[in-house]
Scaffold this active site. Structure first.
Site, mmCIF file in Angstrom:
data_model
loop_
_atom_site.group_PDB
_atom_site.id
_atom_site.type_symbol
_atom_site.label_atom_id
_atom_site.label_comp_id
_atom_site.label_asym_id
_atom_site.label_seq_id
_atom_site.Cartn_x
_atom_site.Cartn_y
_atom_site.Cartn_z
ATOM 1 N N GLU A 161 -5.953 0.145 -5.455
ATOM 2 C CA GLU A 161 -6.735 -0.882 -4.821
ATOM 3 C C GLU A 161 -7.152 -2.123 -5.983
ATOM 4 O OE1 GLU A 161 -6.841 2.126 -4.448
ATOM 5 O OE2 GLU A 161 -6.675 2.396 -2.293
ATOM 6 N N ASP A 199 -13.837 3.517 1.221
ATOM 7 C CA ASP A 199 -14.383 4.401 0.213
ATOM 8 C C ASP A 199 -13.563 3.878 -1.233
ATOM 9 O OD1 ASP A 199 -15.552 6.951 1.789
ATOM 10 O OD2 ASP A 199 -14.137 5.611 2.729
ATOM 11 N N PHE A 200 -12.257 3.511 -1.138
ATOM 12 C CA PHE A 200 -11.728 3.179 -2.213
ATOM 13 C C PHE A 200 -11.529 1.966 -2.988
ATOM 14 C CE2 PHE A 200 -9.836 7.036 -0.110
ATOM 15 C CZ PHE A 200 -10.336 8.010 -1.250
ATOM 16 N N ILE A 201 -12.472 1.364 -2.130
ATOM 17 C CA ILE A 201 -12.658 -0.337 -2.826
ATOM 18 C C ILE A 201 -13.507 -0.151 -4.147
ATOM 19 C CG2 ILE A 201 -15.202 -0.552 -1.868
ATOM 20 C CD1 ILE A 201 -14.175 -3.315 -1.188
ATOM 21 N N GLN A 253 -6.733 1.240 2.832
ATOM 22 C CA GLN A 253 -6.776 2.325 3.828
ATOM 23 C C GLN A 253 -8.145 2.826 4.351
ATOM 24 O OE1 GLN A 253 -3.699 5.296 2.930
ATOM 25 N NE2 GLN A 253 -2.077 3.830 3.449
ATOM 26 N N PHE A 254 -8.870 3.159 3.059
ATOM 27 C CA PHE A 254 -10.424 3.371 3.345
ATOM 28 C C PHE A 254 -11.243 2.653 2.383
ATOM 29 C CE2 PHE A 254 -7.799 6.880 4.914
ATOM 30 C CZ PHE A 254 -8.519 7.377 6.119
ATOM 31 N N GLU A 256 -1.591 -0.804 1.276
ATOM 32 C CA GLU A 256 -0.696 0.233 1.274
ATOM 33 C C GLU A 256 -0.278 0.381 2.701
ATOM 34 O OE1 GLU A 256 -3.601 3.106 -0.161
ATOM 35 O OE2 GLU A 256 -3.841 1.718 -1.945
ATOM 36 N N HIS A 308 -13.890 9.725 2.605
ATOM 37 C CA HIS A 308 -13.180 8.833 3.651
ATOM 38 C C HIS A 308 -14.166 8.489 4.947
ATOM 39 C CE1 HIS A 308 -9.829 11.088 1.814
ATOM 40 N NE2 HIS A 308 -9.078 9.698 2.118
#
Lengths: 324, 80
Positions: free
Chosen positions: A60, A85-87, A82-83, A29, A127
């Site tokens: 993701e 966390d969102f994996i 991007q972070f 992204e 985040h």
């Protein structure tokens, strides 16, 4: 030679690998025109074009899936989240397909999933997380968490050259806070090898990523009291360097395992078990875990400060172990 | 088939080909010995010494600019 930040080291590593190998491309992204949320890929699209610097929708799962598909054709994608966390939004694809691709189908998946993780920046619960242990528990993946600029560059290069899926967790607190001079020649850092960050003889602190610097601050304070901490920077969490863990325990006989991830299910428990199996007779005191609380990461600065492991925690526990 | 993209003969041939492939694979599997238990836990990782070839030929890229150099990244305003 100018000192280079942790973030610039990753940029250099990525850029050099893309220059070296036309099979390498980046996808994620806003990695193209915007240059990435933290500017890791700024300027890449001007050099390598939109076919090798691929902007994606906010998904993701789609990013991981596209990277996997490309890797099956022999390309070497580097996907940015991007972070980190969102994996979790790509969890199924990573643990079910990527991790098992070679084992189940004989189809190697040479790809890197990278992005910022960790707290200390008041990023709040979505985040600031350290989600590495979900993947450390998944055979077939490799998991890297560098602490220094030198290691960040050397390890991102190794990750890209590796024939397996590699998860590369960059600590966002370190992006522009740590700097060092880097070798001018091409170099890599071997995946799966820990590094002694500071030599000591009284207590070992086994740690990684931003907590290396917490341990370092504690070591400075304790050195004035004659207590010498040895700091072992794991660098790679999967595969773990069991030999380096055993070696430092056999040297100091007292161990603190320090990590920013939460306590339950964190890697400290795994390391304690490894020490139990491989170096139990060397212990002169119980193994101590210093970790974040078992809680989501608080947004409020004073709450986050309390949540994260602190220098004072390491100092207190090291004194206790020496006196044990 | 209603759209004319596939004839009845082509459809039959695809089904026959798949059936034949499945039969061959089943026969091969049933005739093969069970794996050696020592193989459990192997091939978790692919060997790094082996080159993975490109499947569809050389990489060809348009709109790249080889003269562009890596400059220092600009500062960001969030998460300093």
């Amino acid at each position: 030679m100018a000192a280079v930040t942790y973030l610039e080291a990753i940029r250099q590593g990525l850029w050099e690998e893309m220059e070296r190998d036309p099979r390498v491309f980046v996808i994620g992204e806003d990695v193209g025109v915007y240059g990435g949320a933290f500017k890791v890929t700024e300027g890449f699209v001007q050099r390598f074009g939109t076919e090798r610097v691929v902007d994606t929708p906010i998904s993701e799962m789609a990013i991981a899936s596209a990277a996997y598909g490309a890797s099956l054709t022999g390309l070497r994608p580097v996907a940015e989240f991007q972070f980190m966390d969102f994996i979790s939004s790509a969890h199924s694809q990573i643990v079910q397909i990527l991790a098992k691709s070679n084992y189940r189908w004989g189809a190697p998946a040479p790809l890197v999933l990278r992005g910022p993780s960790g707290g200390g920046v008041s990023g709040g619960p979505f985040h600031s997380q350290n989600p590495e242990m979900f993947y450390v528990h998944t055979p077939g993946l490799k998991v890297i968490c560098p602490a220094t600029a030198r290691d960040a560059k050397g390890l991102i290069k190794s990750a890209i050259r590796d024939n397996n899926p590699v998860l590369f967790f960059e600590h966002k607190y370190l992006y522009r806070r740590v700097k060092e001079e880097l070798p001018t020649e091409d170099y890599t850092v071997e995946i799966g090898k820990a590094r002694v960050h500071r030599e000591g003889r009284h207590v070992s602190v086994i740690t990684y990523a931003a907590m290396v610097y917490v341990a370092e601050e504690a070591a400075e304070i304790l050195s004035k009291e004659g207590i010498e901490l040895e700091i072992l920077d794991l660098r790679t969490l999967l595969p773990l360097d069991n030999a380096a863990i055993a070696a430092t325990v056999e040297k100091t006989n007292r161990v603190i395992v320090l990590h920013e991830d939460t306590k339950t299910g964190g890697i400290a428990g795994e390391i304690a078990a490894i020490i139990n199996e491989e170096a139990f007779d060397a212990l002169d005191a119980p193994i101590v875990r210093i970790t974040a609380m078992d809680s989501p990461v608080p947004f409020s600065p004073p709450l986050e400060k309390e949540f994260l492991p602190k220098v004072a925690d390491v100092v207190r526990e090291a004194r206790r172990l020496v006196a044990y | 088939m209603e759209c004319g993209w596939l004839t009845a003969e082509e459809s039959k041939k695809i089904q026959a080909d798949v059936d034949q492939l499945m039969d061959e694979e089943r026969t091969f599997a049933e005739a093969s010995p069970m794996p050696d238990s020592a193989e459990a836990g192997k091939d978790v990782y692919f060997d790094n010494a082996t080159d993975i070839p490109l499947k569809y030929g050389e990489v060809r890229v348009q709109n790249a600019n080889a003269s562009a150099k890596l400059a220092e990244s600009s500062a960001i305003t969030h998460y300093k």
